[in-house]
Structures are given as structure tokens and as C-alpha cells.
Enzyme design. Sequence first.
Site, PDB file in Angstrom:
ATOM      1  N   SER A  38       6.263  -5.720  -3.726  1.00 54.66           N
ATOM      2  CA  SER A  38       4.976  -6.386  -3.948  1.00 54.66           C
ATOM      3  C   SER A  38       5.101  -7.922  -3.884  1.00 54.66           C
ATOM      4  O   SER A  38       5.427  -8.453  -2.814  1.00 54.66           O
ATOM      5  CB  SER A  38       4.404  -5.900  -5.285  1.00 54.66           C
ATOM      6  N   ALA A  39       4.897  -8.657  -4.968  1.00 54.81           N
ATOM      7  CA  ALA A  39       5.056 -10.114  -4.932  1.00 54.81           C
ATOM      8  C   ALA A  39       6.462 -10.498  -4.472  1.00 54.81           C
ATOM      9  O   ALA A  39       6.648 -11.504  -3.780  1.00 54.81           O
ATOM     10  CB  ALA A  39       4.774 -10.719  -6.307  1.00 54.81           C
ATOM     11  N   HIS A  49       0.277  -4.197  -0.646  1.00 55.64           N
ATOM     12  CA  HIS A  49      -0.830  -3.342  -1.130  1.00 55.64           C
ATOM     13  C   HIS A  49      -1.991  -3.382  -0.144  1.00 55.64           C
ATOM     14  O   HIS A  49      -3.156  -3.364  -0.567  1.00 55.64           O
ATOM     15  CB  HIS A  49      -1.339  -3.797  -2.513  1.00 55.64           C
ATOM     16  N   GLY A  87       4.564  -8.628  -9.374  1.00 53.05           N
ATOM     17  CA  GLY A  87       3.766  -9.264 -10.422  1.00 53.05           C
ATOM     18  C   GLY A  87       2.852 -10.274  -9.750  1.00 53.05           C
ATOM     19  O   GLY A  87       2.165  -9.938  -8.794  1.00 53.05           O
ATOM     20  N   GLU A 109       0.657   0.718   0.777  1.00 55.32           N
ATOM     21  CA  GLU A 109       1.497   1.323  -0.261  1.00 55.32           C
ATOM     22  C   GLU A 109       2.236   2.531   0.326  1.00 55.32           C
ATOM     23  O   GLU A 109       1.667   3.263   1.130  1.00 55.32           O
ATOM     24  CB  GLU A 109       0.635   1.704  -1.467  1.00 55.32           C
TER      25      GLU A 109
END
Lengths: 236, 236
Positions: free
Chosen positions: B122-123, B159, B90, B194
Amino acid sequence: MKKMILASTSTIYGSEYLEYLFPVIKNLFSNSKNILFIPYARPNGIPYKSYTNIVKDTFEQLNLSVFGIDDSNNPIENINRCDGIFIGGGNSFLLLDSIQRYNLIKPIIKKVNSGTPLLGTSAGTNICGISIGTTNDMPIVHPSSLKSLNLIPFNINPHYIDLIKGSKHMGESREIRIKEFHKFNNQIVIGLRERSYLQVQENNIILKGPNTARIFKKDYTPHEIEPEFNLNKLLY
Amino acid sequence: MKKMILASTSTIYGSEYLEYLFPVIKNLFSNSKNILFIPYARPNGIPYKSYTNIVKDTFEQLNLSVFGIDDSNNPIENINRCDGIFIGGGNSFLLLDSIQRYNLIKPIIKKVNSGTPLLGTSAGTNICGISIGTTNDMPIVHPSSLKSLNLIPFNINPHYIDLIKGSKHMGESREIRIKEFHKFNNQIVIGLRERSYLQVQENNIILKGPNTARIFKKDYTPHEIEPEFNLNKLLY
């Protein structure tokens, strides 16, 4: 009488630095003899002096005279004695952090409110909004706050770009990021596409350039505005 | 014995949430009966509960049991009683800010160092590095500091994406942004594409997945590392 040009980008594809804005810059600074350049955003991490020299060389083509805010050790005095201001692009966190450290927020606001014309590009435009909370930049430094110059009653997202059709990249789109922003912030965000700029004359904020801009208002579906739209209307 | 899987993204194009990582997740949490989910990053701004439910439903397919850190009012106790941790993706600023506010940095570090397996996406991966200074996210909130969990001795750029050939967009490339980062920060940055993830077992940090990763070391030309490379070697 506030007078500003706030551009999404300094440079458009296939064109030289600021070239597409030359007529606009000439007009903005038609009465300026002594334009202050603020290089703090340091694109690519280049030194202040190198950045200022690029701007000096570019403005010379327009017969405009530029000096760097770091030309002497007194940036506040430099702000007070100039008759035009250009805040260049680069990293918004770095730009805001530097302006905060040197206590320049109030002097710049005062100067612009007294009628000194201001040009901003990219990060330099971003910082003229309410906060830098809609920057695309990496937080390479940590300013004490994200509040910025508040010279227009919006936040800007410069270099606004639509989701690339057919992209398989899963990182968040610009639109999703701004939606997340609105969970914690209330101000309207202007997605300003490259080639677009805002022409500010006191309370009139006119969208200029060939492209529409995307307007993000908390709890509303985003929508487009056409060139020549007065963004002032968004507030009522 | 530290044991972590740190993935660039939760979801790859054309696949369901976490699907490509199912075998890896099953293996990581093979001895976990009580996996804590940390939803603070709130992708799209969704509520904690909704985010946790997505994870619960997904992990159920793997016969894994999940509870949300906000299921009770004592997040520290929830950390202490779990036997697996998943930090979802997020917004990195929001995630770090929440973890700081609830004083969870030390409890999470302690738990992971004692051998509790951790999954980040991700985050959630970004925050396991030294700082969140190489996030792609917007600063929608302002954490007191950018220092993060420091569970690996690098910064991550999740990413990670190469410059799109033929693009006419003039916003900074990821590579330029990281170059700017290195004017003010010293740590090595891992550009994690990714489909890539890091498999951490104590001091061994192995690049997994089909893609190479891009390594950014201050004052050096960026270079690629191949899958199965042990990133530990970058430190010597």
C-alpha cells in the site's frame, strides 16, 4: 458581515450542474451584479476558460452575471472590483497552489470579511476551511503549505461518504483517514455529505440540506449533527 | 540485483494481515536473517512499536526475524545492517515526510540497489514509485516534496478501484483523479488492484496476482495489462 454558502458538491446525482442550489445561489447573490468565478481547481483538468464558460451559462439562467478571474491579467484587481465570489470545485491542491502563487489569500479574505458573498463547492468549500488537509483529492501539484483561507474555524471533508456496507475494498474508510489526520492536527473536521451545505452568516454556521453531517473532534467519538444545527456551538 | 515485491494492499478481504502473500514473502526473504520494518506510515495512527509488533508476530509464523527501524536511535545504521526491508502501509504523506526528515531516501535506495530484498504494501508500495502524487491518502502532514524513492520508473496508485456501477456518489472517480494528475505530471501510473503485486527483479517488473492492472499514460486512453505482463515494456 461574512456571508457564504459552502456546499459539499456542485452537482447531485441525476441533476444538472448546481441545479439543486439554484434558489440558494439566487438568494446569496441577490445584490451581486458582477460575480467573480475562480476556476483554478480545473475539474478533469479542463482549461480555465471552458470552466468559466460553464459557470457563465449556468448563472445566466438565474440572470446572474459572471466573469472569470483570468479575464484580465490582474487577479487581485478582479477580486477587488467584484461584488460576489464563486470558487468552483476540482482539485484542492491545484486550487490552493494557484491561489498561493497569485498571492490571493489575503485579498479574498479581506473581500469576504467586508461582506462580499461567497459560494464554494467541493474543493472551493474545502479551501474555505483552516487547511486542505482533509481533502479527498490527489496531490497532483505541491502547494507551499496546506493552510487555506480559514474563513470558517473548521476543516471540511467534502463529498463525505460512509463506509459502503458489504464492500470488500480494503482501502481506508473516510473515517479512518480523518482519525489519522487528528494524530497530527487539532481542528474539528466536518464530514459534509453530498446535498449538504453550510450557510455562513458572520459567526453562525448553519447546516443546511436534507442530511446530517458527521463531526470529528480529536480524541472524541465522531457524532452526527442534524440540519439547522449551528456549528458555532461546536467551538464551546 | 534489485529484488522487490510491491503489493497493492497488505490485507485482502476475509483474510488475515499479509496472509495471501505468505508464500511470496517467504520466497523474497529466503536468505534474510534480519529484516528491517519501517512503520512510519502508522495506519490508524498507531504507534511505531505497536505496528512493528504486529509485523514481528506475523513474520514469526514464517520463521522470519524482524526488527523495527526505531528499535535504536540510528535509523541509517539500522538500514545498513539489515538484510531485508519491509515498508508497511498507512498514510503515504506521513511515511514520506518521516523518511525525508530522517534522511533515509539515499540509504534505502543504495541498500535496495545492492540487492537487499524489499517488500512494500500500500503506502509502502506507493513510496517506491517516482512520487506519491497518485496516493489516495489525506495530506495529514506536509512533506517538503512529493518525490519518493523512484525504485521503479512509474507512479503507483494502490488499492486501485473501478467506478462502482450504480453509485450515486459524485466525488471524482479514481480514473478522473489520475487524468487530472497527468495535466501536471508525465510519468506512467499503474492502477494496482487489491490482490495484485509487482515482482521486481532488476529491470523486470512483472504483474502478479489474479487481476489485470490499469495503465494510465499521459494523453493515451487507459488500458489493462494481464498478469505476467512485464511492465518494463511500457517504457519503450
